[in-house]
Design a protein around this motif. Structure first.
Motif, PDB file in Angstrom:
ATOM      1  N   ARG A  57      11.369   0.822 -13.215  1.00  0.00           N
ATOM      2  CA  ARG A  57      12.082  -0.499 -13.640  1.00  0.00           C
ATOM      3  C   ARG A  57      12.925  -0.735 -12.345  1.00  0.00           C
ATOM      4  O   ARG A  57      13.004  -1.870 -11.802  1.00  0.00           O
ATOM      5  CB  ARG A  57      12.912  -0.410 -14.709  1.00  0.00           C
ATOM      6  N   GLN A  58      13.593   0.269 -11.682  1.00  0.00           N
ATOM      7  CA  GLN A  58      14.367  -0.126 -10.405  1.00  0.00           C
ATOM      8  C   GLN A  58      13.409  -0.461  -9.454  1.00  0.00           C
ATOM      9  O   GLN A  58      13.820  -1.356  -8.603  1.00  0.00           O
ATOM     10  CB  GLN A  58      14.978   1.404 -10.130  1.00  0.00           C
ATOM     11  N   VAL A  59      12.294  -0.038  -9.170  1.00  0.00           N
ATOM     12  CA  VAL A  59      11.367  -0.338  -7.944  1.00  0.00           C
ATOM     13  C   VAL A  59      10.736  -1.657  -8.394  1.00  0.00           C
ATOM     14  O   VAL A  59      10.784  -2.376  -7.394  1.00  0.00           O
ATOM     15  CB  VAL A  59      10.184   0.683  -8.022  1.00  0.00           C
ATOM     16  N   ARG A  60      10.566  -2.079  -9.567  1.00  0.00           N
ATOM     17  CA  ARG A  60       9.956  -3.346  -9.811  1.00  0.00           C
ATOM     18  C   ARG A  60      11.051  -4.292  -9.592  1.00  0.00           C
ATOM     19  O   ARG A  60      10.536  -5.487  -9.120  1.00  0.00           O
ATOM     20  CB  ARG A  60       9.453  -3.409 -11.344  1.00  0.00           C
ATOM     21  N   ARG A  61      12.383  -3.961  -9.656  1.00  0.00           N
ATOM     22  CA  ARG A  61      13.154  -5.202  -9.745  1.00  0.00           C
ATOM     23  C   ARG A  61      13.347  -5.460  -8.401  1.00  0.00           C
ATOM     24  O   ARG A  61      13.430  -6.507  -7.957  1.00  0.00           O
ATOM     25  CB  ARG A  61      14.830  -4.839 -10.267  1.00  0.00           C
ATOM     26  N   GLU A  62      13.164  -4.356  -7.420  1.00  0.00           N
ATOM     27  CA  GLU A  62      13.237  -4.454  -6.045  1.00  0.00           C
ATOM     28  C   GLU A  62      12.312  -5.159  -5.259  1.00  0.00           C
ATOM     29  O   GLU A  62      12.436  -6.009  -4.494  1.00  0.00           O
ATOM     30  CB  GLU A  62      13.371  -2.903  -5.513  1.00  0.00           C
ATOM     31  N   ILE A  63      10.959  -5.154  -5.853  1.00  0.00           N
ATOM     32  CA  ILE A  63       9.773  -5.660  -5.199  1.00  0.00           C
ATOM     33  C   ILE A  63       9.279  -7.071  -5.761  1.00  0.00           C
ATOM     34  O   ILE A  63       8.549  -7.750  -5.163  1.00  0.00           O
ATOM     35  CB  ILE A  63       8.717  -4.598  -4.763  1.00  0.00           C
ATOM     36  N   GLU A  64       9.791  -7.209  -7.128  1.00  0.00           N
ATOM     37  CA  GLU A  64       9.399  -8.166  -7.817  1.00  0.00           C
ATOM     38  C   GLU A  64       9.558  -9.573  -7.153  1.00  0.00           C
ATOM     39  O   GLU A  64       8.807 -10.619  -7.181  1.00  0.00           O
ATOM     40  CB  GLU A  64       9.533  -8.330  -9.324  1.00  0.00           C
ATOM     41  N   HIS A  65      11.035  -9.542  -6.689  1.00  0.00           N
ATOM     42  CA  HIS A  65      11.320 -10.987  -6.164  1.00  0.00           C
ATOM     43  C   HIS A  65      10.604 -11.178  -4.802  1.00  0.00           C
ATOM     44  O   HIS A  65      10.346 -12.232  -4.642  1.00  0.00           O
ATOM     45  CB  HIS A  65      12.885 -10.794  -5.826  1.00  0.00           C
ATOM     46  N   LYS A  66       9.832 -10.227  -4.320  1.00  0.00           N
ATOM     47  CA  LYS A  66       9.165 -10.891  -3.148  1.00  0.00           C
ATOM     48  C   LYS A  66       7.616 -10.674  -3.339  1.00  0.00           C
ATOM     49  O   LYS A  66       6.851 -10.939  -2.462  1.00  0.00           O
ATOM     50  CB  LYS A  66       9.607  -9.975  -1.796  1.00  0.00           C
ATOM     51  N   ALA A  67       7.221 -10.101  -4.382  1.00  0.00           N
ATOM     52  CA  ALA A  67       5.702 -10.041  -4.584  1.00  0.00           C
ATOM     53  C   ALA A  67       5.139 -11.506  -4.936  1.00  0.00           C
ATOM     54  O   ALA A  67       5.859 -12.153  -5.660  1.00  0.00           O
ATOM     55  CB  ALA A  67       5.567  -8.893  -5.929  1.00  0.00           C
ATOM     56  N   ALA A  68       3.765 -11.674  -4.616  1.00  0.00           N
ATOM     57  CA  ALA A  68       3.092 -12.851  -4.716  1.00  0.00           C
ATOM     58  C   ALA A  68       2.201 -12.653  -5.826  1.00  0.00           C
ATOM     59  O   ALA A  68       1.714 -11.522  -5.994  1.00  0.00           O
ATOM     60  CB  ALA A  68       2.586 -13.496  -3.571  1.00  0.00           C
ATOM     61  N   HIS A  69       1.486 -13.830  -6.641  1.00  0.00           N
ATOM     62  CA  HIS A  69       0.513 -13.532  -7.094  1.00  0.00           C
ATOM     63  C   HIS A  69      -0.741 -13.069  -6.316  1.00  0.00           C
ATOM     64  O   HIS A  69      -0.796 -13.751  -5.045  1.00  0.00           O
ATOM     65  CB  HIS A  69       0.076 -14.891  -7.885  1.00  0.00           C
ATOM     66  N   PHE A  70      -1.688 -12.141  -6.900  1.00  0.00           N
ATOM     67  CA  PHE A  70      -2.809 -11.910  -5.950  1.00  0.00           C
ATOM     68  C   PHE A  70      -3.643 -12.905  -5.440  1.00  0.00           C
ATOM     69  O   PHE A  70      -4.323 -12.487  -4.230  1.00  0.00           O
ATOM     70  CB  PHE A  70      -3.709 -10.693  -6.637  1.00  0.00           C
ATOM     71  N   TYR A  71      -3.431 -14.006  -5.955  1.00  0.00           N
ATOM     72  CA  TYR A  71      -4.500 -15.255  -5.480  1.00  0.00           C
ATOM     73  C   TYR A  71      -3.663 -16.451  -4.325  1.00  0.00           C
ATOM     74  O   TYR A  71      -4.181 -17.065  -3.947  1.00  0.00           O
ATOM     75  CB  TYR A  71      -5.035 -16.120  -6.581  1.00  0.00           C
ATOM     76  N   ALA A  72      -2.524 -15.769  -4.054  1.00  0.00           N
ATOM     77  CA  ALA A  72      -1.907 -16.477  -3.256  1.00  0.00           C
ATOM     78  C   ALA A  72      -2.650 -16.491  -1.906  1.00  0.00           C
ATOM     79  O   ALA A  72      -3.173 -15.728  -1.336  1.00  0.00           O
ATOM     80  CB  ALA A  72      -0.454 -15.971  -2.581  1.00  0.00           C
ATOM     81  N   PRO A  73      -2.660 -17.822  -0.995  1.00  0.00           N
ATOM     82  CA  PRO A  73      -3.419 -17.938  -0.109  1.00  0.00           C
ATOM     83  C   PRO A  73      -3.113 -17.269   1.147  1.00  0.00           C
ATOM     84  O   PRO A  73      -4.081 -16.769   1.990  1.00  0.00           O
ATOM     85  CB  PRO A  73      -3.342 -19.461   0.272  1.00  0.00           C
ATOM     86  N   ASP A  74      -2.054 -16.771   1.419  1.00  0.00           N
ATOM     87  CA  ASP A  74      -1.412 -16.289   2.986  1.00  0.00           C
ATOM     88  C   ASP A  74      -1.027 -14.872   2.761  1.00  0.00           C
ATOM     89  O   ASP A  74      -0.084 -14.450   3.567  1.00  0.00           O
ATOM     90  CB  ASP A  74      -0.478 -17.263   3.505  1.00  0.00           C
ATOM     91  N   LEU A  75      -1.657 -14.012   2.052  1.00  0.00           N
ATOM     92  CA  LEU A  75      -1.571 -12.649   1.948  1.00  0.00           C
ATOM     93  C   LEU A  75      -1.707 -11.698   3.181  1.00  0.00           C
ATOM     94  O   LEU A  75      -2.927 -12.053   3.753  1.00  0.00           O
ATOM     95  CB  LEU A  75      -1.907 -11.971   0.728  1.00  0.00           C
ATOM     96  N   THR A  76      -1.151 -10.850   3.506  1.00  0.00           N
ATOM     97  CA  THR A  76      -1.217 -10.091   4.678  1.00  0.00           C
ATOM     98  C   THR A  76      -1.192  -8.424   4.281  1.00  0.00           C
ATOM     99  O   THR A  76      -0.573  -8.209   3.169  1.00  0.00           O
ATOM    100  CB  THR A  76      -0.603 -10.199   5.896  1.00  0.00           C
ATOM    101  N   THR A  77      -1.777  -7.559   4.845  1.00  0.00           N
ATOM    102  CA  THR A  77      -1.772  -6.220   4.646  1.00  0.00           C
ATOM    103  C   THR A  77      -0.218  -5.921   4.588  1.00  0.00           C
ATOM    104  O   THR A  77       0.541  -5.973   5.418  1.00  0.00           O
ATOM    105  CB  THR A  77      -2.340  -5.242   5.987  1.00  0.00           C
ATOM    106  N   GLY A  78       0.077  -5.049   3.508  1.00  0.00           N
ATOM    107  CA  GLY A  78       1.731  -4.608   3.203  1.00  0.00           C
ATOM    108  C   GLY A  78       2.161  -5.458   2.102  1.00  0.00           C
ATOM    109  O   GLY A  78       3.135  -5.059   1.842  1.00  0.00           O
ATOM    110  N   ASP A  79       1.542  -6.524   1.829  1.00  0.00           N
ATOM    111  CA  ASP A  79       2.431  -7.289   1.006  1.00  0.00           C
ATOM    112  C   ASP A  79       2.420  -6.889  -0.463  1.00  0.00           C
ATOM    113  O   ASP A  79       1.166  -6.188  -0.888  1.00  0.00           O
ATOM    114  CB  ASP A  79       1.658  -8.739   1.151  1.00  0.00           C
ATOM    115  N   TRP A  80       3.257  -6.946  -1.162  1.00  0.00           N
ATOM    116  CA  TRP A  80       3.200  -6.606  -2.692  1.00  0.00           C
ATOM    117  C   TRP A  80       2.514  -7.650  -3.603  1.00  0.00           C
ATOM    118  O   TRP A  80       3.127  -8.918  -3.314  1.00  0.00           O
ATOM    119  CB  TRP A  80       4.601  -6.382  -3.219  1.00  0.00           C
ATOM    120  N   ILE A  81       2.029  -7.344  -4.474  1.00  0.00           N
ATOM    121  CA  ILE A  81       1.281  -8.737  -5.290  1.00  0.00           C
ATOM    122  C   ILE A  81       1.600  -8.110  -6.732  1.00  0.00           C
ATOM    123  O   ILE A  81       1.435  -6.866  -7.212  1.00  0.00           O
ATOM    124  CB  ILE A  81      -0.246  -8.817  -5.046  1.00  0.00           C
TER     125      ILE A  81
END
Length: 294
Positions: A59-83
């Motif tokens: 839960r701690q980790v999810r709170r940390e990365i959810e604000h910067k995670a994109a949906h997997f179909y976002a157009p401009d994803l790069t290696t290392g991005d969280w989805i």
């Protein structure tokens, strides 16, 4: 969001977020000695279901990365991005092309977002690649990954090894120079081949609406005949759907899947060689169940 009915949970990837906290989950040591040979074997802990302490960390980790995670179909994803993903996917275990059939060591998920969510009105494919070490449910095999796919198999194991060392760095295999290096089978081609194999060979019973978080390994552009493909390593995957109880509903879902991947509606089992048919990887035993055709 609650955590329930998990299919995949990477303790290694979770602990990499807490490098200064020693893990309480240490492997047990079993020693056997005879007159000629002394052997020491590291046995993984028997507990596989996430503990309350682990879920608190998650839960701690999810709170940390959810604000910067994109949906997997976002157009401009790069290696290392969280989805973040939430869609119907199929999954099966698999093994390297040259390995024996009872050595499944990777777990593959596959699915596609409908046309309206993709850029330019085309679907976006998603393939999640992880280690069977983190599988929580008995799962049917899809057999070998396919000829010439060793690059991806090696990458999956390297990422799992890096997680075990607490490293969150991007593997060198995924930097521009490594991806551009001349080779017979290019990484983009290998990933597409493996996606096609798992789509044909997965067991229909292992398909549901799932969701979770993953880190992007590759964002492969769409081609003339194939949609864009996102390859990622999951932190966790949970089943969020209820299996339909009415036979007519199950038949309709099976028909839709067959149409999507060009299967015959009368073919209820994946197209596998005899040695892989009806073979399962059972996490409870930490060994694949023997094949009926052995």
């Amino acid at each position: 969001m609650r955590f329930n009915n998990m299919i995949y949970f990477s303790r290694r990837r979770l602990e990499a977020f807490f490098p200064d906290r020693p893990s309480r989950r240490m492997p047990t040591v079993a020693a056997s000695v005879d007159f000629q040979v002394a052997a020491v074997e590291l046995t993984p802990p028997a507990e596989r279901t996430p503990t309350e302490a682990e879920l608190h960390k998650l839960r701690q980790v999810r709170r940390e990365i959810e604000h910067k995670a994109a949906h997997f179909y976002a157009p401009d994803l790069t290696t290392g991005d969280w989805i973040y993903f939430d869609l119907r996917m199929g999954w099966s275990t698999s093994h390297e092309d040259s390995a024996l059939p009872d050595l499944d060591d990777v777990l593959l998920f596959f699915g596609s977002m409908p046309n309206e969510r993709g850029r330019g009105g085309t679907p976006v494919d998603l393939m999640l690649c992880g280690s069977t070490e983190h599988l929580l449910k008995k799962t049917a095999t899809a057999g070998r990954m396919g000829s010439g796919t060793g690059w991806l198999h090696s990458l999956i194991l390297k990422i799992n090894g890096s997680d075990a060392r607490g490293s969150t760095e991007i593997p060198e295999d995924l930097n521009r120079q490594a991806l551009a290096a001349p080779r017979v089978n290019r990484p983009n081609q290998v990933a597409r081949w493996v996606f096609d194999v798992i789509a044909r060979h997965h067991a229909p019973a292992h398909r549901a609406r799932i969701q979770g978080l993953a880190r992007v390994d590759l964002n492969i552009p769409e081609g003339e005949y194939v949609p864009r493909l996102i390859v990622a390593t999951p932190l966790y995957v949970q089943d969020t759907s209820r299996k339909p109880t009415r036979w007519i509903t199950r038949l309709r879902l099976h028909r839709d899947l067959c149409r999507r991947y060009g299967h015959s509606i009368w073919k209820l089992n994946p197209d596998l060689p005899p040695r892989d048919r009806n073979r399962y990887y059972n996490p409870a035993d930490q060994q694949p169940a023997p094949s009926r055709h052995a």
